[in-house]
Motif scaffolding. Structure first.
Motif, PDB file in Angstrom:
ATOM      1  N   ARG A   1       0.825  -1.203   0.000  1.00  0.00           N
ATOM      2  CA  ARG A   1       0.000   0.000   0.000  1.00  0.00           C
ATOM      3  C   ARG A   1       0.862   1.258   0.000  1.00  0.00           C
ATOM      4  O   ARG A   1       0.351   2.364   0.075  1.00  0.00           O
ATOM      5  CB  ARG A   1      -0.964   0.010   1.194  1.00  0.00           C
ATOM      6  N   ASN A   2       2.191   1.084  -0.090  1.00  0.00           N
ATOM      7  CA  ASN A   2       3.119   2.205  -0.103  1.00  0.00           C
ATOM      8  C   ASN A   2       2.870   3.083  -1.327  1.00  0.00           C
ATOM      9  O   ASN A   2       2.800   2.596  -2.467  1.00  0.00           O
ATOM     10  CB  ASN A   2       4.560   1.672  -0.126  1.00  0.00           C
ATOM     11  N   GLU A   3       2.725   4.376  -1.105  1.00  0.00           N
ATOM     12  CA  GLU A   3       2.366   5.287  -2.189  1.00  0.00           C
ATOM     13  C   GLU A   3       3.412   5.321  -3.296  1.00  0.00           C
ATOM     14  O   GLU A   3       3.070   5.416  -4.475  1.00  0.00           O
ATOM     15  CB  GLU A   3       2.119   6.692  -1.629  1.00  0.00           C
ATOM     16  N   LYS A   4       4.681   5.259  -2.926  1.00  0.00           N
ATOM     17  CA  LYS A   4       5.728   5.281  -3.946  1.00  0.00           C
ATOM     18  C   LYS A   4       5.687   4.021  -4.799  1.00  0.00           C
ATOM     19  O   LYS A   4       5.875   4.083  -6.026  1.00  0.00           O
ATOM     20  CB  LYS A   4       7.098   5.441  -3.284  1.00  0.00           C
TER      21      LYS A   4
ATOM     22  N   LEU B   1       2.989   2.158  -5.336  1.00  0.00           N
ATOM     23  CA  LEU B   1       1.788   2.259  -6.166  1.00  0.00           C
ATOM     24  C   LEU B   1       2.016   3.194  -7.341  1.00  0.00           C
ATOM     25  O   LEU B   1       1.504   2.959  -8.449  1.00  0.00           O
ATOM     26  CB  LEU B   1       0.608   2.736  -5.317  1.00  0.00           C
ATOM     27  N   ALA B   2       2.792   4.252  -7.143  1.00  0.00           N
ATOM     28  CA  ALA B   2       3.103   5.179  -8.227  1.00  0.00           C
ATOM     29  C   ALA B   2       3.942   4.498  -9.298  1.00  0.00           C
ATOM     30  O   ALA B   2       3.766   4.743 -10.508  1.00  0.00           O
ATOM     31  CB  ALA B   2       3.821   6.402  -7.692  1.00  0.00           C
TER      32      ALA B   2
ATOM     33  N   HIS C   1      -4.421  -2.391  -3.555  1.00  0.00           N
ATOM     34  CA  HIS C   1      -4.477  -1.042  -2.986  1.00  0.00           C
ATOM     35  C   HIS C   1      -4.369   0.053  -4.045  1.00  0.00           C
ATOM     36  O   HIS C   1      -4.371   1.236  -3.693  1.00  0.00           O
ATOM     37  CB  HIS C   1      -3.373  -0.869  -1.944  1.00  0.00           C
ATOM     38  N   HIS C   2      -4.262  -0.325  -5.295  1.00  0.00           N
ATOM     39  CA  HIS C   2      -4.135   0.692  -6.345  1.00  0.00           C
ATOM     40  C   HIS C   2      -5.526   1.159  -6.784  1.00  0.00           C
ATOM     41  O   HIS C   2      -6.420   0.338  -7.031  1.00  0.00           O
ATOM     42  CB  HIS C   2      -3.374   0.142  -7.554  1.00  0.00           C
TER      43      HIS C   2
END
Length: 261
Positions: free
Chosen positions: A135-138, A140-141, A180-181
């Motif tokens: 679920r880490n935003e980086k 997912l990016a 989580h995306h």
């Protein structure tokens, strides 16, 4: 000891997929998971700890060889202590890395496991492995830039390779990748009719593998386990045995959402 479901239906008195603090992203002692299972009235509990090979990632989320030795010793101690009260299985959740098939096969030949689950947690992009369940935003990016549909297609292709090449008993959380995306819903819907699933289910049927009903999905997407109903309907044509597992990463999660299944 071999633990599997009777016929094609899952056994709701067995949680076939729980973790331990040894994987570094779960909490609680093994004995606390056993006690939680007893409190839920379960008759069987299967620990399914992470094995990965050749993963280039900044954070380890799997067991080392020394960890597996500790895991074995504690599991055997618990089997003796709780004999007659609950059946305890020791298994391994094998993360598939296409570059490390020989290493993985050698690991599986070293000792017998009560259950061998197949999963694929990491996708290699430009020489680095990224966690598909993060679920880490980086992270997912990175998948957003790579293309969510593209990543899912490669993930399912890797699972097809895994079930064709590894001696396993169950396929874990089939459609949990990129859960989580924000773009995963439409991308997964587009993938659901892909012929890759016929390849996966056919290989599973030939090899006598079960399909896991992973109830952690209820915590991540509304009213659905992994896999969702569309893929379960496709799998039904192959009469695959079903196993139910909570994928618990903390003792209170043992047996979670079983009543909804």
């Amino acid at each position: 000891m071999s633990i599997s479901s009777p016929g094609v239906m899952p056994d709701p008195t067995c949680d076939g997929h729980v973790h331990t603090s040894l994987c570094l992203h779960a909490a609680g002692s093994m004995e606390e998971y056993v006690q939680a299972a007893l409190a839920k009235g379960l008759r069987r509990l299967v620990f399914l700890e992470h094995f990965e090979a050749g993963v280039n990632a900044p954070r380890r989320t799997w067991l080392t060889a020394d960890d597996f030795a500790v895991y074995r010793r504690e599991g055997e101690r618990l089997r003796q202590r709780y004999a007659g009260r609950i059946e305890i299985g020791l298994g391994v959740e094998v993360g598939y890395n296409p570059r490390q098939v020989d290493t993985t096969l050698a690991f599986l030949r070293e000792q017998a496991w009560d259950r061998v689950g197949i999963s694929c947690h990491f996708l290699e992009i430009a020489g680095r492995h990224y966690n598909l369940l993060s679920r880490n935003e980086k992270t997912l990016a990175v998948f957003g830039n790579y293309g969510v549909a593209r990543a899912l297609a490669e993930y399912f292709s890797l699972l097809a390779e895994a079930v064709e090449s590894l001696p396993a008993t169950v396929l874990c959380h089939l459609d949990a990748a990129l859960r989580h995306h924000p773009e995963v819903g439409p991308a997964l819907a587009a993938q659901s009719q892909s012929p890759v699933f016929e390849r996966i289910f056919k290989a599973m049927a030939v090899n006598g593998m079960a399909l896991e009903i992973n109830t952690s999905g209820f915590a991540h997407r509304r009213r659905q386990p992994y896999p969702g109903p569309e893929l379960l309907a496709r799998a039904a044509a192959y009469q695959l045995p079903l196993e139910i597992g909570s994928d618990a990463h903390a003792p209170p999660e043992v047996g979670r959402y079983f009543n909804q299944v």
